[in-house]
Design a protein around this motif. Structure first.
Motif, PDB file in Angstrom:
ATOM      1  N   TYR A 168       0.662  -1.082   0.153  1.00 43.78           N
ATOM      2  CA  TYR A 168       0.089   0.046  -0.153  1.00 43.78           C
ATOM      3  C   TYR A 168       0.857   1.227   0.112  1.00 43.78           C
ATOM      4  O   TYR A 168       0.593   2.321  -0.782  1.00 43.78           O
ATOM      5  CB  TYR A 168      -0.845  -0.118   1.134  1.00 43.78           C
ATOM      6  CG  TYR A 168      -1.885   1.060   1.425  1.00 43.78           C
ATOM      7  CD1 TYR A 168      -3.098   1.070   0.755  1.00 43.78           C
ATOM      8  CD2 TYR A 168      -1.725   2.311   2.217  1.00 43.78           C
ATOM      9  CE1 TYR A 168      -4.209   2.133   0.801  1.00 43.78           C
ATOM     10  CE2 TYR A 168      -2.461   3.062   2.070  1.00 43.78           C
ATOM     11  CZ  TYR A 168      -3.623   3.236   1.353  1.00 43.78           C
ATOM     12  OH  TYR A 168      -4.734   4.077   1.409  1.00 43.78           O
ATOM     13  N   VAL A 169       2.145   1.235   0.737  1.00 44.80           N
ATOM     14  CA  VAL A 169       2.710   2.505   1.044  1.00 44.80           C
ATOM     15  C   VAL A 169       3.613   2.659  -0.508  1.00 44.80           C
ATOM     16  O   VAL A 169       3.599   3.903  -0.836  1.00 44.80           O
ATOM     17  CB  VAL A 169       3.661   2.156   2.133  1.00 44.80           C
ATOM     18  CG1 VAL A 169       4.568   3.470   2.197  1.00 44.80           C
ATOM     19  CG2 VAL A 169       2.991   2.226   3.451  1.00 44.80           C
ATOM     20  N   LEU A 170       3.992   1.446  -0.912  1.00 44.30           N
ATOM     21  CA  LEU A 170       4.979   1.837  -2.373  1.00 44.30           C
ATOM     22  C   LEU A 170       4.176   2.140  -3.389  1.00 44.30           C
ATOM     23  O   LEU A 170       4.715   2.810  -4.152  1.00 44.30           O
ATOM     24  CB  LEU A 170       5.406   0.225  -2.598  1.00 44.30           C
ATOM     25  CG  LEU A 170       6.651  -0.100  -1.676  1.00 44.30           C
ATOM     26  CD1 LEU A 170       7.215  -1.469  -2.222  1.00 44.30           C
ATOM     27  CD2 LEU A 170       7.825   0.827  -2.082  1.00 44.30           C
ATOM     28  N   SER A 171       2.666   1.887  -3.388  1.00 41.77           N
ATOM     29  CA  SER A 171       2.013   2.365  -4.430  1.00 41.77           C
ATOM     30  C   SER A 171       1.252   3.497  -4.180  1.00 41.77           C
ATOM     31  O   SER A 171       0.574   3.986  -4.985  1.00 41.77           O
ATOM     32  CB  SER A 171       0.877   1.023  -4.899  1.00 41.77           C
ATOM     33  OG  SER A 171       0.073   0.905  -3.715  1.00 41.77           O
ATOM     34  N   HIS A 178      -2.526  -6.503  -9.463  1.00 37.57           N
ATOM     35  CA  HIS A 178      -2.163  -6.218  -7.927  1.00 37.57           C
ATOM     36  C   HIS A 178      -0.747  -6.003  -7.703  1.00 37.57           C
ATOM     37  O   HIS A 178      -0.395  -5.212  -6.678  1.00 37.57           O
ATOM     38  CB  HIS A 178      -2.553  -7.428  -7.238  1.00 37.57           C
ATOM     39  CG  HIS A 178      -2.682  -7.281  -5.671  1.00 37.57           C
ATOM     40  ND1 HIS A 178      -3.501  -6.440  -5.070  1.00 37.57           N
ATOM     41  CD2 HIS A 178      -1.825  -7.856  -4.638  1.00 37.57           C
ATOM     42  CE1 HIS A 178      -3.513  -6.546  -3.747  1.00 37.57           C
ATOM     43  NE2 HIS A 178      -2.300  -7.359  -3.551  1.00 37.57           N
ATOM     44  N   ALA A 179       0.056  -6.160  -8.469  1.00 33.42           N
ATOM     45  CA  ALA A 179       1.663  -5.741  -8.297  1.00 33.42           C
ATOM     46  C   ALA A 179       2.071  -4.816  -8.834  1.00 33.42           C
ATOM     47  O   ALA A 179       3.090  -4.181  -8.916  1.00 33.42           O
ATOM     48  CB  ALA A 179       2.467  -7.087  -8.806  1.00 33.42           C
ATOM     49  N   VAL A 180       1.183  -4.080  -9.708  1.00 32.44           N
ATOM     50  CA  VAL A 180       1.423  -2.877 -10.513  1.00 32.44           C
ATOM     51  C   VAL A 180       0.546  -1.650 -10.004  1.00 32.44           C
ATOM     52  O   VAL A 180      -0.663  -1.551  -9.764  1.00 32.44           O
ATOM     53  CB  VAL A 180       1.018  -3.007 -12.000  1.00 32.44           C
ATOM     54  CG1 VAL A 180       1.362  -1.803 -12.859  1.00 32.44           C
ATOM     55  CG2 VAL A 180       1.562  -4.481 -12.694  1.00 32.44           C
ATOM     56  N   PRO A 181       1.470  -0.544  -9.514  1.00 30.54           N
ATOM     57  CA  PRO A 181       0.795   0.849  -9.100  1.00 30.54           C
ATOM     58  C   PRO A 181      -0.006   1.350 -10.180  1.00 30.54           C
ATOM     59  O   PRO A 181       0.133   1.107 -11.120  1.00 30.54           O
ATOM     60  CB  PRO A 181       2.162   1.447  -8.659  1.00 30.54           C
ATOM     61  CG  PRO A 181       3.078   0.575  -8.646  1.00 30.54           C
ATOM     62  CD  PRO A 181       2.836  -0.758  -9.547  1.00 30.54           C
ATOM     63  N   GLY A 182      -1.094   2.113  -9.456  1.00 30.31           N
ATOM     64  CA  GLY A 182      -2.079   2.678 -10.428  1.00 30.31           C
ATOM     65  C   GLY A 182      -1.321   3.803 -11.550  1.00 30.31           C
ATOM     66  O   GLY A 182      -1.825   3.780 -12.494  1.00 30.31           O
ATOM     67  N   ILE A 183      -0.283   4.340 -11.265  1.00 28.82           N
ATOM     68  CA  ILE A 183       0.367   5.329 -12.032  1.00 28.82           C
ATOM     69  C   ILE A 183       0.949   4.704 -13.299  1.00 28.82           C
ATOM     70  O   ILE A 183       1.018   4.895 -14.164  1.00 28.82           O
ATOM     71  CB  ILE A 183       1.251   6.179 -11.301  1.00 28.82           C
ATOM     72  CG1 ILE A 183       1.490   7.294 -12.093  1.00 28.82           C
ATOM     73  CG2 ILE A 183       2.713   5.499 -10.735  1.00 28.82           C
ATOM     74  CD1 ILE A 183       2.303   8.492 -11.416  1.00 28.82           C
ATOM     75  N   THR A 184       1.593   3.123 -12.736  1.00 34.89           N
ATOM     76  CA  THR A 184       2.266   2.421 -14.078  1.00 34.89           C
ATOM     77  C   THR A 184       0.937   1.803 -14.918  1.00 34.89           C
ATOM     78  O   THR A 184       1.104   2.018 -16.142  1.00 34.89           O
ATOM     79  CB  THR A 184       2.964   1.227 -13.320  1.00 34.89           C
ATOM     80  OG1 THR A 184       3.950   1.744 -12.663  1.00 34.89           O
ATOM     81  CG2 THR A 184       3.402   0.405 -14.279  1.00 34.89           C
TER      82      THR A 184
END
Length: 535
Positions: free
Chosen positions: A217-220, A384-390
């Motif tokens: 959560y923090v990383l993304s 699930h492993a890819v942040p929203g910005i990516t």
């Protein structure tokens, strides 16, 4: 038709359904699942859903190496990338440590001790899940601008995410045999020593899993760190994207973030070790005797009250203050209404598409075994492993190269929601289908129903409540999504999240408060309905 040997035990109790296996033989792994290949009516849409889910990973591989490996390595090896890495890891470490402390202590107090009002406290400490991290950041930043930076980001993210640790740890405590702790106390160990030597080791898997969720959560996270003006990987990716027409540096940074995510998941898996945490037999069929707090009772109540006040009370009080001091000159009710309706519209469309794409994947994962079923399910979880910005960068690249009419149009934003939250809907659909007796599918096929007929007349009606619950949860998270919405929204369109982000970025706290309050109120309705559905 699947073999009758795959029918679950309750269904074999009927005289007409004789079990061909020898007495005492165990059912095969994956109860209620057929070994055969699923029908094309499921495979084709499931493949499309999986392809959409893995699109961001394909984008990273292509775009990051577009100018050659040397260029990508120069971006990754740049001192700025190292600084972002240290900042992100430092923030993640602090937030995870704080969440473990808060989550484990609250779980122990509400489940294992004679805390007054324990049931009420167990509800109150889960309420921060309904408050987006950027709303918490807004509340703290507007009250104390000096917190901007690392301190404010750590506070906001900790208060928004500690329930991810509390919930699994509390569930584990409720299901753990209390006999071990009672034996330890009978041998002279005090409450603290019993907790450290007996209770805490049993909580290790749940705490590690909750800590992993917090770390991801923090990383993304983008909203909280952006409002607090603290540069992490997500903010660095967004800045790189906005600063240049060349998207390769942003893609290279995104690839590093994905690698960090994969390494975190692998590290959490290794921390589980080979220790056995299950028990033989059913254990004691009674609840644990609550631990008397004695003179520590006021301190325990103060601790619970402080966490709830900081995580829920303070943001709500801050919003109330800014709503009170705001006037019609700072915010317009017509604009607020239009923005709320837009938010509801795109969130509903995103939830509908996500549920539709998740349906074939969830049915295949629940009803079939084999390599194809496994690959489709795993591909669906790629988002699930890819942040929203990516995800947003990947869809921008795809639209500009291959689907120009979709660029900066609402359908592209809705597709981003589907990629990001497909795992949520797939998990709910799979669980719902698993609860539907597979023998009914077999009976329908034996009566001449086509695969589509079985799906429409049997599987879907039985799984409908669970599928609807997954769609409702997806609707909530779509409403709160920020980074992908910022990059993909059509020109001139705002959601409550983007409007809040814009107003707070300019210091217009009174103007931002109505959008934050509306977002919480709208998200609270389906969240409440979901809570009633589960109880």
């Amino acid at each position: 038709m699947s073999d009758w040997s795959d029918v679950t035990a309750p269904e074999r109790s009927a005289p007409a359904l004789r079990d061909p296996r020898p007495a005492g033989a165990q059912a095969p792994a994956g109860r209620g699942r057929a070994v055969g290949r699923p029908s094309l009516i499921l495979i084709v849409p499931a493949v499309l859903a999986a392809a959409l889910a893995v699109l961001p990973l394909g984008y990273l591989a292509v775009r990051a190496l577009e100018h050659g490996p040397a260029f990508a390595w120069d971006v990754i090896a740049d001192s700025r990338t190292g600084e972002l890495l240290l900042r992100s890891l430092g923030l993640t470490t602090v937030v995870v440590a704080a969440c473990l402390l808060i989550g484990i202590s609250l779980a122990w107090l509400t489940v294992r001790t004679a805390l007054p009002g324990a049931r009420a406290w167990s509800v109150l400490v889960t309420l921060p899940l309904a408050v987006p991290s950027y709303v918490t950041a807004f509340a703290w930043l507007s009250a104390a601008p000096s917190l901007a930076g690392f301190t404010g980001s750590a506070i906001a993210l900790t208060l928004a995410s500690f329930p991810y640790v509390y919930l699994p740890v509390a569930a584990t405590l409720r299901g753990t045999d209390p006999g071990h702790e009672e034996v330890a106390r009978s041998l002279g160990h005090g409450p603290l020593r019993t907790f450290l030597r007996v209770t805490l080791p049993q909580l290790r898997p749940a705490a590690a899993g909750g800590g992993l969720l917090v770390a991801l959560y923090v990383l993304s996270d983008f909203g909280a760190v952006s409002l607090m003006r603290y540069d992490t990987f997500t903010r660095g990716i967004y800045t790189s994207y906005r600063a240049s027409f060349d998207r390769t540096p942003a893609a290279a940074l995104s690839a590093v973030l994905v690698v960090m995510t994969v390494l975190l998941v692998a590290a959490e898996t290794r921390t589980r070790g080979r220790a056995v945490y299950s028990r033989t037999g059913t254990g004691t069929a009674r609840r644990a005797v609550p631990v008397a707090l004695g003179r520590l009772k006021p301190l325990a109540l103060a601790w619970c009250g402080a966490i709830v006040a900081l995580a829920v009370g303070f943001p709500l009080a801050t919003l109330g203050y800014w709503l009170a001091v705001g006037t019609s000159a700072t915010w317009n009710s017509a604009t607020l209404t239009a923005t709320a309706l837009t938010t509801l519209g795109v969130a509903a469309a995103g939830a509908a598409l996500t549920a539709l794409l998740a349906l074939p994947v969830g049915v295949i994962a629940a009803r079939h075994r084999g390599r194809l079923a496994h690959l489709l399910e795993q591909a669906a979880y790629a988002g699930h492993a890819v942040p929203g910005i990516t995800v947003a960068l990947a869809l921008v690249f795809f639209a500009v190269r291959y689907a120009r009419p979709l660029y900066q149009e609402t359908p592209l934003l809705i597709c981003a929601y589907a990629v990001l939250f497909l795992p949520v809907a797939v998990a709910a659909t799979r669980a719902a289908v698993l609860q539907a007796p597979p023998v009914l599918d077999d009976v329908a096929r034996s009566l001449g129903r086509t695969p589509f007929g079985v799906l429409r007349e049997v599987t879907l009606p039985l799984a409908a409540p669970g599928v609807a619950a997954g769609a409702a949860l997806t609707f909530v998270v779509c409403m709160k999504e920020l980074p992908a919405t910022l990059l993909l929204r059509p020109t001139g369109m705002d959601t409550l999240a983007t409007r809040l982000w814009t107003e707070t970025g300019t210091g217009s706290f009174a103007a931002a408060a109505p959008y934050a309050a509306a977002l919480i109120l709208l998200a609270a309705v389906p969240s409440y309905l979901l809570g009633r559905h589960r109880t």
